[in-house]
Design a protein around this motif. Structure first.
Motif, PDB file in Angstrom:
ATOM      1  N   GLY A 171      -7.973  -2.233   0.134  1.00  0.00           N
ATOM      2  CA  GLY A 171      -7.722  -1.472  -1.081  1.00  0.00           C
ATOM      3  C   GLY A 171      -7.312  -2.371  -2.226  1.00  0.00           C
ATOM      4  N   ASP A 172      -6.765  -1.743  -3.272  1.00  0.00           N
ATOM      5  CA  ASP A 172      -6.413  -2.507  -4.468  1.00  0.00           C
ATOM      6  C   ASP A 172      -4.989  -2.263  -4.937  1.00  0.00           C
ATOM      7  N   SER A 173      -4.211  -1.479  -4.178  1.00  0.00           N
ATOM      8  CA  SER A 173      -2.931  -1.054  -4.737  1.00  0.00           C
ATOM      9  C   SER A 173      -1.818  -0.960  -3.703  1.00  0.00           C
ATOM     10  N   LYS A 174      -0.620  -0.771  -4.232  1.00  0.00           N
ATOM     11  CA  LYS A 174       0.553  -0.568  -3.380  1.00  0.00           C
ATOM     12  C   LYS A 174       0.395   0.686  -2.532  1.00  0.00           C
ATOM     13  N   HIS A 175      -0.343   1.670  -3.041  1.00  0.00           N
ATOM     14  CA  HIS A 175      -0.550   2.905  -2.284  1.00  0.00           C
ATOM     15  C   HIS A 175      -1.423   2.647  -1.053  1.00  0.00           C
ATOM     16  N   ASP A 176      -2.396   1.749  -1.186  1.00  0.00           N
ATOM     17  CA  ASP A 176      -3.221   1.394  -0.035  1.00  0.00           C
ATOM     18  C   ASP A 176      -2.411   0.638   1.006  1.00  0.00           C
ATOM     19  N   ILE A 177      -1.562  -0.265   0.542  1.00  0.00           N
ATOM     20  CA  ILE A 177      -0.714  -1.016   1.462  1.00  0.00           C
ATOM     21  C   ILE A 177       0.221  -0.069   2.207  1.00  0.00           C
ATOM     22  N   GLU A 178       0.841   0.835   1.461  1.00  0.00           N
ATOM     23  CA  GLU A 178       1.770   1.788   2.074  1.00  0.00           C
ATOM     24  C   GLU A 178       1.046   2.713   3.047  1.00  0.00           C
ATOM     25  N   VAL A 188      -4.040  -4.934   6.475  1.00  0.00           N
ATOM     26  CA  VAL A 188      -4.479  -4.407   5.187  1.00  0.00           C
ATOM     27  C   VAL A 188      -4.745  -5.587   4.260  1.00  0.00           C
ATOM     28  N   TYR A 189      -5.965  -5.622   3.715  1.00  0.00           N
ATOM     29  CA  TYR A 189      -6.349  -6.631   2.736  1.00  0.00           C
ATOM     30  C   TYR A 189      -6.393  -5.959   1.364  1.00  0.00           C
ATOM     31  N   CYS A 190      -6.125  -6.738   0.322  1.00  0.00           N
ATOM     32  CA  CYS A 190      -6.202  -6.203  -1.037  1.00  0.00           C
ATOM     33  C   CYS A 190      -7.077  -7.083  -1.915  1.00  0.00           C
ATOM     34  N   VAL A 191      -7.778  -6.437  -2.848  1.00  0.00           N
ATOM     35  CA  VAL A 191      -8.536  -7.155  -3.870  1.00  0.00           C
ATOM     36  C   VAL A 191      -7.678  -7.200  -5.135  1.00  0.00           C
ATOM     37  N   PRO A 192      -7.779  -8.274  -5.927  1.00  0.00           N
ATOM     38  CA  PRO A 192      -6.903  -8.436  -7.092  1.00  0.00           C
ATOM     39  C   PRO A 192      -7.432  -7.821  -8.380  1.00  0.00           C
ATOM     40  N   TYR A 193      -8.664  -7.300  -8.350  1.00  0.00           N
ATOM     41  CA  TYR A 193      -9.305  -6.861  -9.596  1.00  0.00           C
ATOM     42  C   TYR A 193      -9.138  -5.372  -9.886  1.00  0.00           C
ATOM     43  N   GLY A 194      -8.448  -4.641  -9.010  1.00  0.00           N
ATOM     44  CA  GLY A 194      -8.372  -3.189  -9.147  1.00  0.00           C
ATOM     45  C   GLY A 194      -7.344  -2.714 -10.155  1.00  0.00           C
ATOM     46  N   TYR A 195      -6.829  -1.516  -9.932  1.00  0.00           N
ATOM     47  CA  TYR A 195      -5.983  -0.855 -10.923  1.00  0.00           C
ATOM     48  C   TYR A 195      -4.487  -1.006 -10.617  1.00  0.00           C
ATOM     49  N   ASN A 196      -4.028  -0.481  -9.493  1.00  0.00           N
ATOM     50  CA  ASN A 196      -2.629  -0.578  -9.064  1.00  0.00           C
ATOM     51  C   ASN A 196      -1.649  -0.169 -10.154  1.00  0.00           C
ATOM     52  N   GLU A 197      -2.040   0.809 -10.968  1.00  0.00           N
ATOM     53  CA  GLU A 197      -1.162   1.371 -11.997  1.00  0.00           C
ATOM     54  C   GLU A 197      -0.600   0.295 -12.932  1.00  0.00           C
ATOM     55  N   GLY A 198      -1.437  -0.701 -13.224  1.00  0.00           N
ATOM     56  CA  GLY A 198      -1.058  -1.736 -14.180  1.00  0.00           C
ATOM     57  C   GLY A 198      -0.226  -2.866 -13.617  1.00  0.00           C
ATOM     58  N   GLN A 199       0.042  -2.839 -12.323  1.00  0.00           N
ATOM     59  CA  GLN A 199       0.849  -3.883 -11.700  1.00  0.00           C
ATOM     60  C   GLN A 199      -0.046  -4.871 -10.947  1.00  0.00           C
ATOM     61  N   THR A 200       0.448  -6.078 -10.771  1.00  0.00           N
ATOM     62  CA  THR A 200      -0.292  -7.100 -10.040  1.00  0.00           C
ATOM     63  C   THR A 200      -0.021  -6.977  -8.549  1.00  0.00           C
ATOM     64  N   VAL A 201      -1.079  -6.999  -7.756  1.00  0.00           N
ATOM     65  CA  VAL A 201      -0.918  -6.990  -6.305  1.00  0.00           C
ATOM     66  C   VAL A 201      -0.549  -8.390  -5.846  1.00  0.00           C
ATOM     67  N   SER A 202       0.496  -8.485  -5.062  1.00  0.00           N
ATOM     68  CA  SER A 202       0.956  -9.782  -4.576  1.00  0.00           C
ATOM     69  C   SER A 202       0.433 -10.044  -3.171  1.00  0.00           C
ATOM     70  N   ALA A 203       0.069 -11.300  -2.917  1.00  0.00           N
ATOM     71  CA  ALA A 203      -0.412 -11.678  -1.588  1.00  0.00           C
ATOM     72  C   ALA A 203       0.659 -11.454  -0.530  1.00  0.00           C
ATOM     73  N   SER A 204       1.915 -11.512  -0.941  1.00  0.00           N
ATOM     74  CA  SER A 204       3.011 -11.337   0.017  1.00  0.00           C
ATOM     75  C   SER A 204       3.174  -9.885   0.456  1.00  0.00           C
ATOM     76  N   ASP A 205       2.549  -8.955  -0.283  1.00  0.00           N
ATOM     77  CA  ASP A 205       2.679  -7.533   0.039  1.00  0.00           C
ATOM     78  C   ASP A 205       1.666  -7.059   1.075  1.00  0.00           C
ATOM     79  N   CYS A 206       0.588  -7.831   1.268  1.00  0.00           N
ATOM     80  CA  CYS A 206      -0.472  -7.424   2.194  1.00  0.00           C
ATOM     81  C   CYS A 206      -0.755  -8.566   3.169  1.00  0.00           C
TER      82      CYS A 206
END
Length: 226
Positions: A171-178, A188-206
């Motif tokens: 996914g692309d967001s904290k909601h996908d991680i959760e 769970v893997y994340c892509v960095p180009y998505g929306y995430n409500e304007g926040q940056t997805v951190s590699a440490s979160d996924c």
């Protein structure tokens, strides 16, 4: 090639597709029709992630939350306009087609898990030719709950006939991680180009931050270059 996953689930908006142009146009028409202040495309981008109702509520909230009657009118108006433009300006993110083809070549079942209503999800996937990759599509109204509740992801795994403990969610967001954590996914893997409500997805979160769906396949299959 070894693969440590038995299935893969994907978020839609911000992961597979850039849907903001159509969402923005729908919101623009809705706000004009009901006589509410306009919103910029960048604002709409930051509002995406928790479904249509939350998107509309954020559009209307300028410090005072809208009442139920205003929300009902606005949601119905938005849905009417979105049905008319759904897919017109939406674009597939780079690496998605290549990534889905690579994942499909492994023989693993694939599924979409999104908070977008089914009335919009399935026509959109068909219009862009991506529906052929998925054995299950779980939309925001498929189960009684939406992400980050685990129910949609658990339903996807049940329909694929695979244990969630061996599923990879992308996914692309904290909601996908959760969601993935709540459901008990293997990773769970994340892509960095998505929306995430304007926040940056951190590699440490996924478990991994990947540049594209194809990069995700390379990492999971052990074919990524060092």
């Amino acid at each position: 090639m070894s693969m440590r996953f038995q299935s893969v689930t994907f978020d839609l908006d911000g992961t597979l597709l850039d849907t903001v142009p159509d969402l923005y146009e729908s919101a623009r028409r809705m706000l004009a029709e009901i006589g509410a202040p306009t919103r910029s495309e960048s604002e709409i981008r930051n509002f995406v992630g928790q479904g249509v109702v939350v998107l509309v509520r954020r559009c209307l909230d300028h410090g005072t939350p809208p009442d139920e009657a205003a929300m009902a009118e606005a949601v119905a108006c938005f849905q009417q306009h979105y049905a008319a433009v759904n897919g017109e300006k939406t674009r597939i993110f780079p690496g998605v087609v290549e990534g889905l083809a690579a994942w499909a070549s492994t023989g693993l079942p694939l599924a979409v898990v999104t908070n977008k209503p089914a009335a919009f999800t399935e026509p959109l996937l068909a219009r862009l030719g991506l529906n052929r990759y998925f054995s299950a599509v779980i939309s925001g109204d498929t189960t009684p709950h939406r992400k980050p509740h685990p129910a949609p992801l658990l339903e996807a795994c049940a329909r694929m006939g695979r244990p969630v403990a061996n599923n990879l969610h992308i996914g692309d967001s904290k909601h996908d991680i959760e969601t993935a954590r709540n459901a008990g996914c293997k990773a769970v893997y994340c892509v960095p180009y998505g929306y995430n409500e304007g926040q940056t997805v951190s590699a440490s979160d996924c478990d991994a931050l990947v540049n594209s769906l194809y990069s995700a396949w390379q990492l999971a299959s052990g074919t990524a270059s060092s």
